[in-house]
Design a protein around this motif. Structure first.
Motif, PDB file in Angstrom:
ATOM      1  N   PRO A 226      -1.515  51.255  86.638  1.00  0.00           N
ATOM      2  CA  PRO A 226      -0.529  51.171  87.729  1.00  0.00           C
ATOM      3  C   PRO A 226      -0.986  51.765  89.067  1.00  0.00           C
ATOM      4  N   GLY A 227      -2.052  52.528  89.099  1.00  0.00           N
ATOM      5  CA  GLY A 227      -2.515  53.144  90.353  1.00  0.00           C
ATOM      6  C   GLY A 227      -3.400  52.205  91.158  1.00  0.00           C
ATOM      7  N   SER A 228      -3.996  52.740  92.227  1.00  0.00           N
ATOM      8  CA  SER A 228      -4.925  51.965  93.067  1.00  0.00           C
ATOM      9  C   SER A 228      -6.189  52.781  93.302  1.00  0.00           C
ATOM     10  N   LEU A 229      -7.315  52.093  93.259  1.00  0.00           N
ATOM     11  CA  LEU A 229      -8.609  52.762  93.441  1.00  0.00           C
ATOM     12  C   LEU A 229      -9.246  52.314  94.761  1.00  0.00           C
ATOM     13  N   ILE A 230      -9.372  53.278  95.664  1.00  0.00           N
ATOM     14  CA  ILE A 230      -9.916  52.994  97.000  1.00  0.00           C
ATOM     15  C   ILE A 230     -11.216  53.782  97.173  1.00  0.00           C
ATOM     16  N   VAL A 231     -12.283  53.079  97.519  1.00  0.00           N
ATOM     17  CA  VAL A 231     -13.605  53.711  97.611  1.00  0.00           C
ATOM     18  C   VAL A 231     -14.144  53.586  99.034  1.00  0.00           C
ATOM     19  N   LEU A 232     -14.684  54.680  99.548  1.00  0.00           N
ATOM     20  CA  LEU A 232     -15.379  54.622 100.838  1.00  0.00           C
ATOM     21  C   LEU A 232     -16.878  54.714 100.586  1.00  0.00           C
ATOM     22  N   GLU A 233     -17.619  53.782 101.160  1.00  0.00           N
ATOM     23  CA  GLU A 233     -19.070  53.796 101.027  1.00  0.00           C
ATOM     24  C   GLU A 233     -19.708  53.576 102.389  1.00  0.00           C
ATOM     25  N   GLY A 234     -20.999  53.835 102.438  1.00  0.00           N
ATOM     26  CA  GLY A 234     -21.756  53.662 103.673  1.00  0.00           C
ATOM     27  C   GLY A 234     -22.869  54.687 103.675  1.00  0.00           C
TER      28      GLY A 234
ATOM     29  N   HIS B 261       3.121  59.069  98.895  1.00  0.00           N
ATOM     30  CA  HIS B 261       2.312  58.639  97.745  1.00  0.00           C
ATOM     31  C   HIS B 261       1.679  59.842  97.062  1.00  0.00           C
ATOM     32  N   ARG B 262       1.426  59.690  95.766  1.00  0.00           N
ATOM     33  CA  ARG B 262       0.638  60.705  95.057  1.00  0.00           C
ATOM     34  C   ARG B 262      -0.825  60.287  95.143  1.00  0.00           C
ATOM     35  N   VAL B 263      -1.668  61.192  95.626  1.00  0.00           N
ATOM     36  CA  VAL B 263      -3.060  60.845  95.932  1.00  0.00           C
ATOM     37  C   VAL B 263      -4.012  61.813  95.243  1.00  0.00           C
ATOM     38  N   ALA B 264      -5.062  61.269  94.625  1.00  0.00           N
ATOM     39  CA  ALA B 264      -6.164  62.099  94.126  1.00  0.00           C
ATOM     40  C   ALA B 264      -7.377  61.796  95.003  1.00  0.00           C
ATOM     41  N   LEU B 265      -7.874  62.822  95.685  1.00  0.00           N
ATOM     42  CA  LEU B 265      -9.043  62.652  96.558  1.00  0.00           C
ATOM     43  C   LEU B 265     -10.243  63.281  95.864  1.00  0.00           C
ATOM     44  N   SER B 266     -11.316  62.505  95.716  1.00  0.00           N
ATOM     45  CA  SER B 266     -12.490  63.052  95.035  1.00  0.00           C
ATOM     46  C   SER B 266     -13.767  62.455  95.627  1.00  0.00           C
ATOM     47  N   ARG B 267     -14.899  62.928  95.118  1.00  0.00           N
ATOM     48  CA  ARG B 267     -16.170  62.476  95.690  1.00  0.00           C
ATOM     49  C   ARG B 267     -17.256  62.477  94.624  1.00  0.00           C
TER      50      ARG B 267
ATOM     51  N   LEU C 137     -10.974  62.434  85.625  1.00  0.00           N
ATOM     52  CA  LEU C 137     -10.128  62.343  86.830  1.00  0.00           C
ATOM     53  C   LEU C 137      -9.685  60.914  87.146  1.00  0.00           C
ATOM     54  N   ILE C 138     -10.637  59.991  87.261  1.00  0.00           N
ATOM     55  CA  ILE C 138     -10.313  58.674  87.826  1.00  0.00           C
ATOM     56  C   ILE C 138      -9.328  57.920  86.921  1.00  0.00           C
ATOM     57  N   GLU C 139      -9.676  57.772  85.638  1.00  0.00           N
ATOM     58  CA  GLU C 139      -8.789  56.987  84.765  1.00  0.00           C
ATOM     59  C   GLU C 139      -7.428  57.631  84.540  1.00  0.00           C
ATOM     60  N   PRO C 140      -7.374  58.945  84.250  1.00  0.00           N
ATOM     61  CA  PRO C 140      -6.045  59.549  84.087  1.00  0.00           C
ATOM     62  C   PRO C 140      -5.177  59.391  85.343  1.00  0.00           C
ATOM     63  N   ALA C 141      -5.759  59.559  86.523  1.00  0.00           N
ATOM     64  CA  ALA C 141      -4.963  59.435  87.759  1.00  0.00           C
ATOM     65  C   ALA C 141      -4.483  57.988  87.941  1.00  0.00           C
ATOM     66  N   LEU C 142      -5.353  57.024  87.666  1.00  0.00           N
ATOM     67  CA  LEU C 142      -4.947  55.616  87.807  1.00  0.00           C
ATOM     68  C   LEU C 142      -3.857  55.266  86.789  1.00  0.00           C
ATOM     69  N   GLN C 143      -4.014  55.762  85.578  1.00  0.00           N
ATOM     70  CA  GLN C 143      -2.986  55.507  84.542  1.00  0.00           C
ATOM     71  C   GLN C 143      -1.665  56.149  84.933  1.00  0.00           C
ATOM     72  N   GLY C 144      -1.733  57.286  85.642  1.00  0.00           N
ATOM     73  CA  GLY C 144      -0.534  57.996  86.073  1.00  0.00           C
ATOM     74  C   GLY C 144       0.060  57.448  87.366  1.00  0.00           C
ATOM     75  N   GLY C 145      -0.492  56.344  87.878  1.00  0.00           N
ATOM     76  CA  GLY C 145       0.080  55.686  89.053  1.00  0.00           C
ATOM     77  C   GLY C 145      -0.336  56.279  90.388  1.00  0.00           C
ATOM     78  N   GLU C 146      -1.384  57.099  90.400  1.00  0.00           N
ATOM     79  CA  GLU C 146      -1.813  57.700  91.679  1.00  0.00           C
ATOM     80  C   GLU C 146      -2.743  56.765  92.458  1.00  0.00           C
TER      81      GLU C 146
END
Ligand code: ADP
Ligand code: TYD
Length: 203
Positions: free
Chosen positions: A6-14, A36-42, A82-91
């Motif tokens: 249910p969440g969304s995965l947004i990636v910044l690259e460059g 929104h609930r947001v998880a910021l990581s790198r 981090l990534i999968e649990p947050a996406l499953q939790g709708g973040e």
């Protein structure tokens, strides 16, 4: 195809100096402001594998094989913890670098970028949106403080040019190219516009 979470995965690259960290933080703050609930990581992460990779930048570079292996291990742990649990939790998960950086940076050390992508996607979910920050080499090098004529200037220029070409070879529907040769506020507005329309579509 419906998304598996249910969440969304947004990636910044460059390449280095394009403003990924700056923009990732601004985007996270703006989305939180909207409720929104947001998880910021790198990546590399701050976990044990990521720390070893960061340390190797000062203590001496690892062999290409060891380095690629560590990036995969770091990413595997990042996805699981981090990534999968947050996406499953709708973040909304915002990542400053992901496996496209392995395609680019380990690609230029002799590995096949497509093979890196294939292996990564066996365990790492592809993004819903990949924001590719695009900047001329001269401006990127100036931002990271590399001066013309410096000892490693030519080498860095050549490497970053090749990385940039690999980033641009990714042409999936989830890619949006962002002109990073604008002010911080202008880039933020462009990114927020793109993300807002993605979130509207996902509703
Ligand atoms: P990255 O994470 O892509 O390496 P950073 O966000 O760390 O990039 O930015 C690199 C440097 O450039 C920092 O000193 C930052 O303050 C500066 N910077 C970021 N965005 C801009 C911009 N749009 N214009 C000018 N300088 C910028
Ligand atoms: P980062 O801390 O994002 O550096 P910067 O803020 O200067 O952009 O990334 C550290 C370095 O790790 C960067 O040079 C790119 C490299 N890297 C890889 O080589 N492979 C990867 O898979 C990732 C995620 C990063």
């Amino acid at each position: 195809m419906p998304r598996p979470y249910p969440g969304s995965l947004i990636v910044l690259e460059g390449i280095d100096g394009t403003g990924k960290s700056t923009q990732a933080k601004l985007l996270a703050a703006a989305l939180r402001e909207q409720g929104h609930r947001v998880a910021l990581s790198r990546e590399p992460t701050d976990g044990p594998f990521g720390r070893r990779l960061r340390e190797s930048a000062t203590t001496g570079r690892l062999s290409p094989e060891e380095e690629l292996q560590l990036f995969h291990q770091d990413r595997r742990e990042h996805v699981e913890t981090l990534i999968e649990p947050a996406l499953q939790g709708g973040e909304i998960v915002i990542l400053d670098r992901y496996y496209f950086s392995s395609m680019a940076y380990q690609g230029i050390r002799g590995f096949d970028p497509q093979e890196i992508r294939r292996v990564s996607e066996e365990f790492a979910p592809p993004p819903d949106l990949l924001l590719l920050l695009d900047l001329s080499l001269d401006t990127a090098l100036a931002r990271i403080g590399v001066r013309n004529g410096e000892a490693n200037e030519f080498e860095q220029r050549e490497s970053l040019q090749l990385c940039s070409e690999i980033f641009h070879s990714v042409q999936d529907d989830f890619v949006t190219i962002i002109d990073a040769d604008q002010s911080i506020d202008e880039i933020h507005a462009a990114i927020l516009g793109t993300v807002t329309s993605l979130l509207r579509k996902a509703d």
